[in-house]
Design an enzyme around this catalytic site. Structure first.
Site, PDB file in Angstrom:
ATOM      1  N   GLY A 182       7.953   7.144  -2.699  1.00 46.16           N
ATOM      2  CA  GLY A 182       8.574   7.191  -1.444  1.00 46.16           C
ATOM      3  C   GLY A 182       9.158   5.631  -1.040  1.00 46.16           C
ATOM      4  O   GLY A 182       9.567   4.869  -1.974  1.00 46.16           O
ATOM      5  N   ILE A 183       9.236   5.521   0.414  1.00 45.08           N
ATOM      6  CA  ILE A 183       9.856   4.207   0.673  1.00 45.08           C
ATOM      7  C   ILE A 183       8.876   3.161  -0.036  1.00 45.08           C
ATOM      8  O   ILE A 183       9.570   2.027  -0.277  1.00 45.08           O
ATOM      9  CB  ILE A 183       9.706   4.396   2.197  1.00 45.08           C
ATOM     10  CG1 ILE A 183      10.575   5.162   2.751  1.00 45.08           C
ATOM     11  CG2 ILE A 183       9.704   2.808   2.802  1.00 45.08           C
ATOM     12  CD1 ILE A 183      10.443   5.302   4.289  1.00 45.08           C
ATOM     13  N   GLY A 184       7.495   3.094  -0.182  1.00 44.49           N
ATOM     14  CA  GLY A 184       6.797   2.274  -0.705  1.00 44.49           C
ATOM     15  C   GLY A 184       7.376   1.655  -2.207  1.00 44.49           C
ATOM     16  O   GLY A 184       7.293   0.528  -2.525  1.00 44.49           O
ATOM     17  N   TYR A 232       1.997  12.586  14.858  1.00 46.05           N
ATOM     18  CA  TYR A 232       2.626  11.802  13.967  1.00 46.05           C
ATOM     19  C   TYR A 232       3.294  10.601  14.795  1.00 46.05           C
ATOM     20  O   TYR A 232       2.787   9.316  14.682  1.00 46.05           O
ATOM     21  CB  TYR A 232       3.604  12.203  13.141  1.00 46.05           C
ATOM     22  CG  TYR A 232       4.538  11.507  12.279  1.00 46.05           C
ATOM     23  CD1 TYR A 232       4.183  10.647  11.036  1.00 46.05           C
ATOM     24  CD2 TYR A 232       5.691  10.826  12.651  1.00 46.05           C
ATOM     25  CE1 TYR A 232       4.935   9.786  10.127  1.00 46.05           C
ATOM     26  CE2 TYR A 232       6.598  10.089  11.997  1.00 46.05           C
ATOM     27  CZ  TYR A 232       5.937   9.561  10.667  1.00 46.05           C
ATOM     28  OH  TYR A 232       6.822   8.566   9.767  1.00 46.05           O
ATOM     29  N   SER A 263       7.978   4.046  12.628  1.00 44.56           N
ATOM     30  CA  SER A 263       9.024   4.942  12.345  1.00 44.56           C
ATOM     31  C   SER A 263       9.873   5.025  13.594  1.00 44.56           C
ATOM     32  O   SER A 263       9.256   4.669  14.755  1.00 44.56           O
ATOM     33  CB  SER A 263       8.427   6.568  12.199  1.00 44.56           C
ATOM     34  OG  SER A 263       9.302   7.387  12.491  1.00 44.56           O
ATOM     35  N   THR A 265       0.890  -1.209  -0.042  1.00 40.91           N
ATOM     36  CA  THR A 265       0.060  -0.132  -0.256  1.00 40.91           C
ATOM     37  C   THR A 265       1.020   1.357  -0.072  1.00 40.91           C
ATOM     38  O   THR A 265       1.868   1.218   0.642  1.00 40.91           O
ATOM     39  CB  THR A 265      -0.939   0.029   1.246  1.00 40.91           C
ATOM     40  OG1 THR A 265      -0.172   0.213   2.209  1.00 40.91           O
ATOM     41  CG2 THR A 265      -1.645  -1.158   1.146  1.00 40.91           C
ATOM     42  N   GLY A 266       0.554   2.440  -0.685  1.00 43.40           N
ATOM     43  CA  GLY A 266       1.454   3.638  -0.741  1.00 43.40           C
ATOM     44  C   GLY A 266       2.639   3.227  -1.671  1.00 43.40           C
ATOM     45  O   GLY A 266       3.671   3.683  -1.352  1.00 43.40           O
TER      46      GLY A 266
END
Length: 260
Positions: free
Chosen positions: A18-20, A152, A139, A13-14
């Site tokens: 980016g990281i995905g 966050y 994170s 997902t995502g």
């Protein structure tokens, strides 16, 4: 290293940015089949074109009713999901006293509930089959909360408890649920954020990053931004290692000053 992932079906997902996207790319290099999601059709189409053969994608907002089910059914139309990477997330620097209830609920919906919805679908099927792997992208903020984005950090901490709770459901099977804790990562969103600061200060992005490790992340041992591909390789290792279950793997460059 061959992780034995050839032909495995991975849902990220995502995974369009980016990281995905880096995670998707590394899994593809290991011979896996990929399904990725993204928030916009343009992002997904561009990602699929860049990632190449073995990847398919679907655009949609996983906070919207029925969208998690739609994505999961889209993936299942190809084949059962062997590995689920819950990567959807947003971040923002925001003063605690200016963070409204609406902001908190939005962060909970995006950063936590998207993973809850996808795991509710995938984990049940994995338990029936007796094997599978789920990873939540948390994170360093989960265990090293920063006051400039309390909302966050709180959501990323929530993912640790969620992941461990789901891992408890896998006893006696070859299903595993884990979490990974990336540190400061050189994604497009982070680069934009650093550039905005640089523009405000009339300096360079490189100077902003250097100052960041002097003033904001002085405990970093590597004293540099982590590349998305580095996080992705750790994710692949965690997803493929049959002996790792119920754990939180740190991939944050030593910013967390702790032995365990």
């Amino acid at each position: 290293m061959d992780y034995g992932l050839a032909g495995k079906h991975v849902l990220v997902t995502g995974g369009a940015t980016g990281i995905g996207r880096a995670i998707a790319s590394v899994f593809l290099a290991e011979g896996a089949d990929l399904t990725v999601s993204g928030i916009s059709a343009g992002e997904v189409e561009e990602a699929i074109a860049a990632l190449g053969n073995g990847c398919r994608g679907l655009a949609g907002d996983l906070t919207a009713k029925g969208e998690a089910q739609r994505l999961y059914e889209f993936a299942l139309a190809h084949r059962p999901v062997d590995i689920l990477i819950n990567n959807v997330g947003i971040f923002e620097v925001r003063d605690f006293f200016e963070t409204t209830d609406e902001h908190w609920f939005r962060y909970f919906d995006v950063n936590v509930m998207t993973g809850v919805r996808m795991s509710r679908l995938a984990l049940k099927d994995m338990l029936v089959r007796g094997e599978g792997s789920i990873i939540f992208i948390s994170s360093e903020s989960a265990v090293k909360p920063q006051p400039w984005m309390a909302h966050y950090g709180a959501m990323k901490t929530c993912l640790l408890g969620l992941s461990r709770s789901l891992a408890e459901l896998t006893k006696g099977t070859r299903v595993r649920v884990n979490t990974i804790l990336p540190g400061p990562t050189n994604t497009e969103a982070v680069r934009r954020y650093h550039q905005e600061i640089a523009d405000e200060k009339g300096t360079s992005r490189e100077a902003v990053v250097s100052e960041y490790f002097d003033e904001t992340e002085p405990t970093s041992l590597i004293r540099r931004m982590i590349e998305p591909e580095e996080v992705a390789r750790s994710v692949v290792h965690l997803a493929a290692s049959a002996h790792l279950n119920g754990m939180a793997m740190r991939a944050e460059g030593g910013t967390i000053r702790a032995i365990l």
